[in-house]
Motif scaffolding. Structure first.
Motif, PDB file in Angstrom:
ATOM      1  N   LYS A 251       0.827  -1.207   0.000  1.00 27.05           N
ATOM      2  CA  LYS A 251       0.000   0.000   0.000  1.00 27.05           C
ATOM      3  C   LYS A 251       0.868   1.268   0.000  1.00 27.05           C
ATOM      4  N   ILE A 252       1.865   1.281   0.851  1.00 25.66           N
ATOM      5  CA  ILE A 252       2.735   2.457   0.965  1.00 25.66           C
ATOM      6  C   ILE A 252       3.430   2.733  -0.371  1.00 25.66           C
ATOM      7  N   ASN A 253       3.834   1.703  -1.060  1.00 29.33           N
ATOM      8  CA  ASN A 253       4.556   1.878  -2.328  1.00 29.33           C
ATOM      9  C   ASN A 253       3.658   2.358  -3.465  1.00 29.33           C
ATOM     10  N   LYS A 254       2.347   2.402  -3.238  1.00 29.09           N
ATOM     11  CA  LYS A 254       1.423   2.915  -4.254  1.00 29.09           C
ATOM     12  C   LYS A 254       1.033   4.374  -4.018  1.00 29.09           C
ATOM     13  N   ILE A 255       1.634   4.993  -3.007  1.00 26.21           N
ATOM     14  CA  ILE A 255       1.387   6.421  -2.769  1.00 26.21           C
ATOM     15  C   ILE A 255       1.882   7.215  -3.969  1.00 26.21           C
ATOM     16  N   LYS A 256       1.068   8.161  -4.430  1.00 28.39           N
ATOM     17  CA  LYS A 256       1.377   8.927  -5.640  1.00 28.39           C
ATOM     18  C   LYS A 256       2.143  10.194  -5.277  1.00 28.39           C
ATOM     19  N   ILE A 257       3.448  10.079  -5.274  1.00 27.43           N
ATOM     20  CA  ILE A 257       4.323  11.208  -4.972  1.00 27.43           C
ATOM     21  C   ILE A 257       4.441  12.100  -6.208  1.00 27.43           C
ATOM     22  N   ILE A 258       4.361  13.405  -6.012  1.00 27.75           N
ATOM     23  CA  ILE A 258       4.545  14.356  -7.105  1.00 27.75           C
ATOM     24  C   ILE A 258       6.041  14.496  -7.384  1.00 27.75           C
ATOM     25  N   GLU A 259       6.440  14.260  -8.606  1.00 25.98           N
ATOM     26  CA  GLU A 259       7.844  14.395  -8.991  1.00 25.98           C
ATOM     27  C   GLU A 259       8.045  15.520 -10.007  1.00 25.98           C
ATOM     28  N   ASP A 260       7.169  15.603 -11.018  1.00 20.32           N
ATOM     29  CA  ASP A 260       7.259  16.669 -12.013  1.00 20.32           C
ATOM     30  C   ASP A 260       6.448  17.867 -11.516  1.00 20.32           C
ATOM     31  N   THR A 261       7.111  19.003 -11.335  1.00 20.59           N
ATOM     32  CA  THR A 261       6.462  20.159 -10.719  1.00 20.59           C
ATOM     33  C   THR A 261       6.023  21.229 -11.725  1.00 20.59           C
ATOM     34  N   ASN A 262       6.310  21.046 -12.995  1.00 23.06           N
ATOM     35  CA  ASN A 262       6.011  22.147 -13.923  1.00 23.06           C
ATOM     36  C   ASN A 262       4.527  22.284 -14.240  1.00 23.06           C
ATOM     37  N   PHE A 263       3.696  21.368 -13.748  1.00 23.73           N
ATOM     38  CA  PHE A 263       2.239  21.488 -13.903  1.00 23.73           C
ATOM     39  C   PHE A 263       1.723  22.773 -13.242  1.00 23.73           C
ATOM     40  N   ILE A 264       2.473  23.314 -12.301  1.00 20.24           N
ATOM     41  CA  ILE A 264       2.005  24.489 -11.567  1.00 20.24           C
ATOM     42  C   ILE A 264       1.806  25.680 -12.495  1.00 20.24           C
ATOM     43  N   HIS A 265       2.558  25.755 -13.581  1.00 24.29           N
ATOM     44  CA  HIS A 265       2.433  26.887 -14.496  1.00 24.29           C
ATOM     45  C   HIS A 265       1.031  26.934 -15.122  1.00 24.29           C
ATOM     46  N   ASP A 266       0.456  25.773 -15.383  1.00 23.88           N
ATOM     47  CA  ASP A 266      -0.883  25.733 -15.986  1.00 23.88           C
ATOM     48  C   ASP A 266      -1.975  26.120 -15.001  1.00 23.88           C
ATOM     49  N   LEU A 267      -1.669  26.094 -13.713  1.00 27.89           N
ATOM     50  CA  LEU A 267      -2.663  26.402 -12.695  1.00 27.89           C
ATOM     51  C   LEU A 267      -2.661  27.868 -12.272  1.00 27.89           C
ATOM     52  N   LEU A 268      -1.549  28.556 -12.544  1.00 27.67           N
ATOM     53  CA  LEU A 268      -1.411  29.948 -12.090  1.00 27.67           C
ATOM     54  C   LEU A 268      -2.190  30.899 -13.009  1.00 27.67           C
TER      55      LEU A 268
END
Length: 268
Positions: A251-268
């Motif tokens: 279960k722990i190994n299926k946690i969805k960690i954010i690695e690519d951070t450039n998605f933030i530009h589309d949200l701003l």
């Protein structure tokens, strides 16, 4: 756009404000976290817990964290602050769909991101008790917790806390093995904020099922969170995952960690 960002938050937003700072700084923004808005600047504000803000700045985004049609914080003033924002982020499509269509035009889905806490704090990982519940106490929660505690007896160490925030809260999360998610409201949406806090520490969440309307968030977390439909099944799940380390680790190994951070530009 200007690359200066002010995150306005309070003790409740310790995790999210630090995660947003981490993501934005990865994308070369200059970020400051503070409790109050700055009225004499055009810098972008990202406001958490906007119900605490009396006067809003010129340029702001709200991260909307309340449950529409349930939370007492959502009133006309609150909705106007969303309407006049540059943009509004929300953690749940089910929540977004409940707002007025004009407000929905400002809203974007932005699930609470999960970043490993060791990347944003210096709290050491340790385990010295088994089960944790944290959050505001009400009578339904109290009765459920007392029943669980009585049922598990001395098999496991069980701690429930309230009014603990910031690093002291994460010291407690780091020190346990399982965190229980028990809804404050009847028929509630999934408490994604709590789940993200716990998963950032690589601890297992056992949660009651959310409102059926919140199926997107349920589907997003179903591989990494143990969902149950009764107190009896919550107790069974505690026993199962306390006594099967390999299943716990799956279960722990299926946690969805954010690695690519450039998605933030589309949200701003």
């Amino acid at each position: 756009m200007d690359n200066k960002v002010i995150i306005t938050s309070c003790k409740f937003g310790y995790y999210l404000s630090n995660v947003l700072k981490f993501i934005l700084e990865k994308e070369n923004f200059h970020v400051n976290i503070q409790e109050d808005v700055s009225m004499n600047t055009d810098d972008l504000h990202i406001i958490l817990f906007s119900q605490k803000i009396k006067v809003f700045p010129k340029n702001y985004i709200i991260y909307q964290l309340e449950q529409k049609d349930i939370s007492n914080w959502i009133n006309k003033k609150y909705e106007l602050s969303l309407l006049f924002s540059k943009r509004c982020w929300d953690y749940s499509n089910a929540n977004i769909n409940k707002f007025h269509p004009l407000i929905q035009q400002k809203m974007k889905l932005f699930r609470i991101p999960i970043i490993p806490m060791h990347q944003i704090t210096h709290i050491k990982d340790q385990t010295n008790f088994d089960i944790l519940f944290y959050g505001t106490m009400n009578e339904p929660r109290r009765m459920i917790l007392q029943y669980i505690q009585k049922s598990i007896g001395t098999r496991y160490t069980f701690r429930f806390i309230q009014n603990v925030f910031e690093e002291k809260l994460f010291e407690q999360i780091q020190a346990c093995k399982i965190v229980l998610n028990i809804h404050f409201y009847e028929n509630a949406l999934l408490e994604s904020y709590r789940i993200s806090e716990v998963q950032s520490c690589r601890k297992l969440v056992i949660s009651f099922l959310p409102n059926l309307d919140d199926k997107d968030n349920f589907n997003y977390y179903k591989e990494s969170v143990v969902f149950v439909n009764s107190i009896h099944n919550m107790i069974k799940s505690i026993d199962y995952y306390m006594n099967n380390q390999d299943k716990y680790d799956e279960k722990i190994n299926k946690i969805k960690i954010i690695e690519d951070t450039n998605f933030i530009h589309d949200l701003l």
